[in-house]
Design a protein around this motif. Structure first.
Motif, PDB file in Angstrom:
ATOM      1  N   GLU A 175      -5.781  42.094 143.126  1.00 20.82           N
ATOM      2  CA  GLU A 175      -5.891  40.642 142.962  1.00 20.82           C
ATOM      3  C   GLU A 175      -5.607  39.911 144.269  1.00 20.82           C
ATOM      4  O   GLU A 175      -6.351  38.994 144.660  1.00 20.82           O
ATOM      5  N   VAL A 176      -4.555  40.315 144.975  1.00 16.79           N
ATOM      6  CA  VAL A 176      -4.217  39.661 146.242  1.00 16.79           C
ATOM      7  C   VAL A 176      -5.336  39.878 147.256  1.00 16.79           C
ATOM      8  O   VAL A 176      -5.754  38.956 147.951  1.00 16.79           O
ATOM      9  N   GLN A 177      -5.845  41.085 147.332  1.00 15.92           N
ATOM     10  CA  GLN A 177      -6.919  41.400 148.271  1.00 15.92           C
ATOM     11  C   GLN A 177      -8.165  40.556 147.980  1.00 15.92           C
ATOM     12  O   GLN A 177      -8.790  40.015 148.893  1.00 15.92           O
ATOM     13  N   LYS A 178      -8.506  40.406 146.713  1.00 14.11           N
ATOM     14  CA  LYS A 178      -9.673  39.624 146.324  1.00 14.11           C
ATOM     15  C   LYS A 178      -9.526  38.165 146.764  1.00 14.11           C
ATOM     16  O   LYS A 178     -10.453  37.586 147.333  1.00 14.11           O
ATOM     17  N   PHE A 179      -8.354  37.579 146.539  1.00 18.61           N
ATOM     18  CA  PHE A 179      -8.174  36.179 146.874  1.00 18.61           C
ATOM     19  C   PHE A 179      -7.950  35.963 148.367  1.00 18.61           C
ATOM     20  O   PHE A 179      -8.225  34.880 148.881  1.00 18.61           O
ATOM     21  N   LEU A 180      -7.460  36.975 149.086  1.00 15.60           N
ATOM     22  CA  LEU A 180      -7.398  36.864 150.540  1.00 15.60           C
ATOM     23  C   LEU A 180      -8.805  36.810 151.119  1.00 15.60           C
ATOM     24  O   LEU A 180      -9.092  36.043 152.033  1.00 15.60           O
ATOM     25  N   ARG A 181      -9.685  37.615 150.576  1.00 20.29           N
ATOM     26  CA  ARG A 181     -11.073  37.593 151.033  1.00 20.29           C
ATOM     27  C   ARG A 181     -11.746  36.266 150.715  1.00 20.29           C
ATOM     28  O   ARG A 181     -12.615  35.822 151.453  1.00 20.29           O
ATOM     29  N   LYS A 182     -11.350  35.641 149.605  1.00 18.93           N
ATOM     30  CA  LYS A 182     -11.924  34.343 149.238  1.00 18.93           C
ATOM     31  C   LYS A 182     -11.341  33.198 150.065  1.00 18.93           C
ATOM     32  O   LYS A 182     -11.819  32.081 149.981  1.00 18.93           O
ATOM     33  N   GLY A 183     -10.283  33.465 150.828  1.00 20.05           N
ATOM     34  CA  GLY A 183      -9.718  32.455 151.719  1.00 20.05           C
ATOM     35  C   GLY A 183      -8.529  31.700 151.173  1.00 20.05           C
ATOM     36  O   GLY A 183      -8.184  30.640 151.697  1.00 20.05           O
ATOM     37  N   GLU A 184      -7.857  32.227 150.163  1.00 20.95           N
ATOM     38  CA  GLU A 184      -6.696  31.547 149.603  1.00 20.95           C
ATOM     39  C   GLU A 184      -5.520  31.628 150.583  1.00 20.95           C
ATOM     40  O   GLU A 184      -5.346  32.619 151.277  1.00 20.95           O
ATOM     41  N   LYS A 185      -4.718  30.579 150.635  1.00 23.92           N
ATOM     42  CA  LYS A 185      -3.593  30.494 151.576  1.00 23.92           C
ATOM     43  C   LYS A 185      -2.272  30.655 150.837  1.00 23.92           C
ATOM     44  O   LYS A 185      -2.160  30.360 149.658  1.00 23.92           O
ATOM     45  N   GLY A 186      -1.261  31.121 151.573  1.00 22.65           N
ATOM     46  CA  GLY A 186       0.066  31.269 151.016  1.00 22.65           C
ATOM     47  C   GLY A 186       0.884  32.260 151.812  1.00 22.65           C
ATOM     48  O   GLY A 186       0.509  32.661 152.917  1.00 22.65           O
ATOM     49  N   ILE A 187       2.009  32.682 151.247  1.00 21.91           N
ATOM     50  CA  ILE A 187       2.879  33.691 151.858  1.00 21.91           C
ATOM     51  C   ILE A 187       2.652  34.996 151.112  1.00 21.91           C
ATOM     52  O   ILE A 187       2.695  35.027 149.885  1.00 21.91           O
ATOM     53  N   VAL A 188       2.452  36.080 151.848  1.00 20.43           N
ATOM     54  CA  VAL A 188       2.233  37.384 151.239  1.00 20.43           C
ATOM     55  C   VAL A 188       3.511  38.200 151.372  1.00 20.43           C
ATOM     56  O   VAL A 188       4.071  38.315 152.461  1.00 20.43           O
ATOM     57  N   LEU A 189       3.970  38.759 150.253  1.00 28.00           N
ATOM     58  CA  LEU A 189       5.160  39.607 150.237  1.00 28.00           C
ATOM     59  C   LEU A 189       4.767  41.016 149.856  1.00 28.00           C
ATOM     60  O   LEU A 189       4.057  41.227 148.876  1.00 28.00           O
ATOM     61  N   PHE A 190       5.247  41.978 150.623  1.00 31.12           N
ATOM     62  CA  PHE A 190       5.007  43.385 150.354  1.00 31.12           C
ATOM     63  C   PHE A 190       6.324  44.048 149.992  1.00 31.12           C
ATOM     64  O   PHE A 190       7.364  43.708 150.556  1.00 31.12           O
ATOM     65  N   ALA A 191       6.283  44.990 149.075  1.00 30.38           N
ATOM     66  CA  ALA A 191       7.470  45.783 148.748  1.00 30.38           C
ATOM     67  C   ALA A 191       7.568  46.918 149.760  1.00 30.38           C
ATOM     68  O   ALA A 191       6.595  47.626 150.006  1.00 30.38           O
ATOM     69  N   GLY A 192       8.725  47.068 150.343  1.00 30.16           N
ATOM     70  CA  GLY A 192       8.899  48.067 151.392  1.00 30.16           C
ATOM     71  C   GLY A 192       9.038  49.483 150.892  1.00 30.16           C
ATOM     72  O   GLY A 192       8.874  50.439 151.655  1.00 30.16           O
ATOM     73  N   ASP A 193       9.313  49.683 149.608  1.00 29.72           N
ATOM     74  CA  ASP A 193       9.549  51.029 149.084  1.00 29.72           C
ATOM     75  C   ASP A 193       8.362  51.591 148.311  1.00 29.72           C
ATOM     76  O   ASP A 193       8.522  52.486 147.498  1.00 29.72           O
ATOM     77  N   THR A 194       7.161  51.089 148.590  1.00 32.75           N
ATOM     78  CA  THR A 194       5.963  51.554 147.891  1.00 32.75           C
ATOM     79  C   THR A 194       5.490  52.881 148.474  1.00 32.75           C
ATOM     80  O   THR A 194       5.385  53.025 149.690  1.00 32.75           O
ATOM     81  N   LEU A 195       5.218  53.821 147.606  1.00 29.39           N
ATOM     82  CA  LEU A 195       4.676  55.123 148.025  1.00 29.39           C
ATOM     83  C   LEU A 195       3.457  55.431 147.187  1.00 29.39           C
ATOM     84  O   LEU A 195       3.472  55.172 145.988  1.00 29.39           O
ATOM     85  N   PRO A 196       2.407  55.968 147.691  1.00 35.95           N
ATOM     86  CA  PRO A 196       2.121  56.224 149.106  1.00 35.95           C
ATOM     87  C   PRO A 196       1.776  54.919 149.810  1.00 35.95           C
ATOM     88  O   PRO A 196       1.263  53.978 149.188  1.00 35.95           O
ATOM     89  N   ILE A 197       2.016  54.876 151.112  1.00 36.61           N
ATOM     90  CA  ILE A 197       1.777  53.637 151.851  1.00 36.61           C
ATOM     91  C   ILE A 197       0.293  53.352 152.018  1.00 36.61           C
ATOM     92  O   ILE A 197      -0.088  52.234 152.351  1.00 36.61           O
ATOM     93  N   ASP A 198      -0.548  54.334 151.752  1.00 33.30           N
ATOM     94  CA  ASP A 198      -2.000  54.132 151.844  1.00 33.30           C
ATOM     95  C   ASP A 198      -2.491  53.094 150.843  1.00 33.30           C
ATOM     96  O   ASP A 198      -3.576  52.548 150.995  1.00 33.30           O
ATOM     97  N   VAL A 199      -1.706  52.820 149.817  1.00 35.75           N
ATOM     98  CA  VAL A 199      -2.089  51.863 148.787  1.00 35.75           C
ATOM     99  C   VAL A 199      -2.310  50.480 149.397  1.00 35.75           C
ATOM    100  O   VAL A 199      -3.242  49.778 149.033  1.00 35.75           O
ATOM    101  N   TYR A 200      -1.457  50.102 150.337  1.00 32.18           N
ATOM    102  CA  TYR A 200      -1.540  48.738 150.870  1.00 32.18           C
ATOM    103  C   TYR A 200      -1.401  48.635 152.379  1.00 32.18           C
ATOM    104  O   TYR A 200      -1.183  47.561 152.913  1.00 32.18           O
TER     105      TYR A 200
END
Length: 162
Positions: free
Chosen positions: A75-100
């Motif tokens: 969902e975030v990727q889709k709306f970033l491509r559409k040009g939506e603005k805001g602050i993006v937060l990532f979780a630092g403990d996500t595995l595998p890191i290839d996901v994001y």
């Protein structure tokens, strides 16, 4: 036994109640900030401090009450491509890191501020979900503009990785 009506609480009491809930949650989970950052990925830069993490979680909570967030990688990727603005937060403990691992580059290309918070469980809980989430986009809104502006300023001033 008669029911007693509760009076509406003042904003100061709400803040104190939120602080107590956060302290109880941290104590019940047995996870301190130091324990959480021990499980963070190598790419999690810039990592929010304890104080900034709490501010970001509160901003996410306010935004989620107004249904003003985007949650999850797709969902975030889709709306970033559409040009939506805001602050993006990532979780630092996500595995595998290839996901994001491609998403910080997308944010830099679009000049969006982003930061890593230590826990995907806490990020999901702040968004009002029982499930952990690894990416959230907070959109600006007039009802929580002051909190959003504070978070935006601090995230923007964080040093970016080379």
């Amino acid at each position: 036994m008669t029911k007693v009506k509760k009076e509406k609480s003042a904003p100061v009491e709400e803040v104190e109640a939120e602080a107590q809930v956060e302290a109880q949650a941290e104590a019940s989970n047995g996870r301190s900030y130091q324990d959480l950052i021990a499980n963070v990925n190598a790419i999690a830069q810039p990592l929010a401090t304890r104080k900034l993490s709490k501010k970001l979680y509160k901003c996410v909570k306010k935004a989620s009450n107004l249904k003003n967030i985007r949650r999850g990688v797709k969902e975030v990727q889709k709306f970033l491509r559409k040009g939506e603005k805001g602050i993006v937060l990532f979780a630092g403990d996500t595995l595998p890191i290839d996901v994001y691992c491609h998403m910080p580059i997308m944010c830099e290309d679009r000049r969006l501020p982003y930061a890593y918070v230590p826990s995907k469980m806490d990020l999901g809980a702040a968004a009002g979900s029982k499930r952990p989430t690894c990416v959230i986009l907070i959109k600006p809104h007039e009802d929580y503009q002051k909190a959003y502006d504070e978070c935006l300023e601090e995230v923007t001033n964080m040093p970016k990785p080379l």
